[in-house]
Motif scaffolding. Structure first.
Motif, PDB file in Angstrom:
ATOM      1  N   THR A   1      -0.826   8.063   9.872  1.00 59.98           N
ATOM      2  CA  THR A   1      -2.002   7.368  10.401  1.00 59.98           C
ATOM      3  C   THR A   1      -1.956   5.883  10.037  1.00 59.98           C
ATOM      4  OG1 THR A   1      -3.291   8.037   8.458  1.00 59.98           O
ATOM      5  CG2 THR A   1      -3.456   9.430  10.407  1.00 59.98           C
ATOM      6  N   ARG A   2      -2.254   5.569   8.812  1.00 56.70           N
ATOM      7  CA  ARG A   2      -2.351   4.164   8.398  1.00 56.70           C
ATOM      8  C   ARG A   2      -1.022   3.436   8.489  1.00 56.70           C
ATOM      9  NH1 ARG A   2      -4.487   3.554   2.697  1.00 56.70           N
ATOM     10  NH2 ARG A   2      -3.249   5.397   2.367  1.00 56.70           N
ATOM     11  N   PHE A   3       0.032   4.009   7.921  1.00 55.98           N
ATOM     12  CA  PHE A   3       1.296   3.297   7.833  1.00 55.98           C
ATOM     13  C   PHE A   3       1.957   3.132   9.195  1.00 55.98           C
ATOM     14  CE2 PHE A   3       1.593   5.241   3.348  1.00 55.98           C
ATOM     15  CZ  PHE A   3       0.685   4.319   2.870  1.00 55.98           C
ATOM     16  N   ASP A   4       1.875   4.147  10.035  1.00 53.03           N
ATOM     17  CA  ASP A   4       2.463   4.029  11.376  1.00 53.03           C
ATOM     18  C   ASP A   4       1.739   2.995  12.221  1.00 53.03           C
ATOM     19  OD1 ASP A   4       4.436   5.819  10.824  1.00 53.03           O
ATOM     20  OD2 ASP A   4       3.623   7.455  12.056  1.00 53.03           O
TER      21      ASP A   4
ATOM     22  N   GLY B   1       1.034  16.509   1.426  1.00 55.46           N
ATOM     23  CA  GLY B   1       0.276  16.443   2.674  1.00 55.46           C
ATOM     24  C   GLY B   1      -0.536  15.166   2.786  1.00 55.46           C
ATOM     25  N   TRP B   2      -1.100  14.718   1.672  1.00 51.95           N
ATOM     26  CA  TRP B   2      -1.859  13.467   1.660  1.00 51.95           C
ATOM     27  C   TRP B   2      -0.947  12.300   2.028  1.00 51.95           C
ATOM     28  CZ3 TRP B   2      -4.539  11.241  -3.309  1.00 51.95           C
ATOM     29  CH2 TRP B   2      -5.281  10.120  -2.978  1.00 51.95           C
ATOM     30  N   TYR B   3       0.259  12.268   1.463  1.00 51.63           N
ATOM     31  CA  TYR B   3       1.182  11.188   1.781  1.00 51.63           C
ATOM     32  C   TYR B   3       1.601  11.237   3.249  1.00 51.63           C
ATOM     33  CZ  TYR B   3       4.965   7.910   1.818  1.00 51.63           C
ATOM     34  OH  TYR B   3       5.751   6.845   2.138  1.00 51.63           O
TER      35      TYR B   3
ATOM     36  N   THR C   1       0.826  -1.214   0.000  1.00 49.75           N
ATOM     37  CA  THR C   1       0.000   0.000   0.000  1.00 49.75           C
ATOM     38  C   THR C   1       0.860   1.263   0.000  1.00 49.75           C
ATOM     39  OG1 THR C   1      -0.231  -0.101   2.414  1.00 49.75           O
ATOM     40  CG2 THR C   1      -1.994  -1.073   1.108  1.00 49.75           C
ATOM     41  N   ARG C   2       1.952   1.236   0.733  1.00 50.39           N
ATOM     42  CA  ARG C   2       2.829   2.414   0.754  1.00 50.39           C
ATOM     43  C   ARG C   2       3.471   2.638  -0.612  1.00 50.39           C
ATOM     44  NH1 ARG C   2       7.684   2.165   4.711  1.00 50.39           N
ATOM     45  NH2 ARG C   2       8.526   1.074   2.928  1.00 50.39           N
ATOM     46  N   SER C   3       3.915   1.569  -1.234  1.00 54.80           N
ATOM     47  CA  SER C   3       4.519   1.699  -2.566  1.00 54.80           C
ATOM     48  C   SER C   3       3.500   2.166  -3.593  1.00 54.80           C
ATOM     49  CB  SER C   3       5.116   0.366  -3.013  1.00 54.80           C
ATOM     50  OG  SER C   3       6.190   0.012  -2.188  1.00 54.80           O
TER      51      SER C   3
ATOM     52  N   LEU D   1       1.158   8.949  -6.382  1.00 53.18           N
ATOM     53  CA  LEU D   1       1.321  10.382  -6.161  1.00 53.18           C
ATOM     54  C   LEU D   1       2.495  10.936  -6.968  1.00 53.18           C
ATOM     55  CD1 LEU D   1       0.627  10.627  -2.328  1.00 53.18           C
ATOM     56  CD2 LEU D   1      -0.929  11.060  -4.225  1.00 53.18           C
ATOM     57  N   SER D   2       3.562  10.167  -7.074  1.00 58.32           N
ATOM     58  CA  SER D   2       4.697  10.605  -7.892  1.00 58.32           C
ATOM     59  C   SER D   2       4.295  10.732  -9.355  1.00 58.32           C
ATOM     60  CB  SER D   2       5.860   9.613  -7.772  1.00 58.32           C
ATOM     61  OG  SER D   2       6.352   9.577  -6.462  1.00 58.32           O
ATOM     62  N   ALA D   3       3.526   9.769  -9.842  1.00 57.56           N
ATOM     63  CA  ALA D   3       3.063   9.833 -11.232  1.00 57.56           C
ATOM     64  C   ALA D   3       2.154  11.035 -11.454  1.00 57.56           C
ATOM     65  CB  ALA D   3       2.345   8.538 -11.602  1.00 57.56           C
ATOM     66  N   ALA D   4       1.294  11.332 -10.491  1.00 54.36           N
ATOM     67  CA  ALA D   4       0.395  12.480 -10.625  1.00 54.36           C
ATOM     68  C   ALA D   4       1.184  13.791 -10.689  1.00 54.36           C
ATOM     69  CB  ALA D   4      -0.598  12.508  -9.458  1.00 54.36           C
ATOM     70  N   VAL D   5       2.161  13.940  -9.809  1.00 57.59           N
ATOM     71  CA  VAL D   5       2.954  15.177  -9.790  1.00 57.59           C
ATOM     72  C   VAL D   5       3.798  15.288 -11.057  1.00 57.59           C
ATOM     73  CG1 VAL D   5       4.852  16.363  -8.622  1.00 57.59           C
ATOM     74  CG2 VAL D   5       2.983  15.413  -7.291  1.00 57.59           C
TER      75      VAL D   5
END
Length: 108
Positions: free
Chosen positions: A94-97, A86-88, A27-29, A35-39
């Protein structure tokens, strides 16, 4: 003391074998690549417009106005990058931690 590297290696193997760790990595990847592709897509699209259709960005926002369309478009691109960052960060905090904490607790 000679058992420490072996214990560490076994601990790492237990963590890697944990299904929650594998879910965390996936999920993190997926989020990071998306997000990298979007930017990058937004920046490259902007550069393509600059390269091939600069007259679009030179269009004034109104009659007799000095501000052109390029300024708000470039500003929106920067704001988009901030929002996606900010989303990342929010997802990581939250989720990843929480998933990381669960994996570490289960590996003890």
């Amino acid at each position: 003391m000679t058992h420490a590297p072996t214990d560490h290696a076994q601990s790492c193997d237990r963590i890697r074998a944990n299904p929650k760790f594998q879910q965390l990595v996936r999920t993190r990847s997926r989020l990071a690549w998306s997000l990298s592709a979007a930017v990058l897509g937004a920046y490259y699209l902007f550069m393509l417009v600059v390269a091939f259709y600069p007259q679009v960005l030179h269009t004034p926002l109104g009659d007799g106005r000095q501000l052109t369309l390029g300024i708000p478009v470039a500003s929106a691109l920067i704001v988009l990058s901030w929002l996606l960052t900010g989303w990342y960060v929010r997802s990581a905090n939250t989720r990843f931690d929480s998933l990381s904490a669960q994996v570490l607790e289960e590996s003890k």
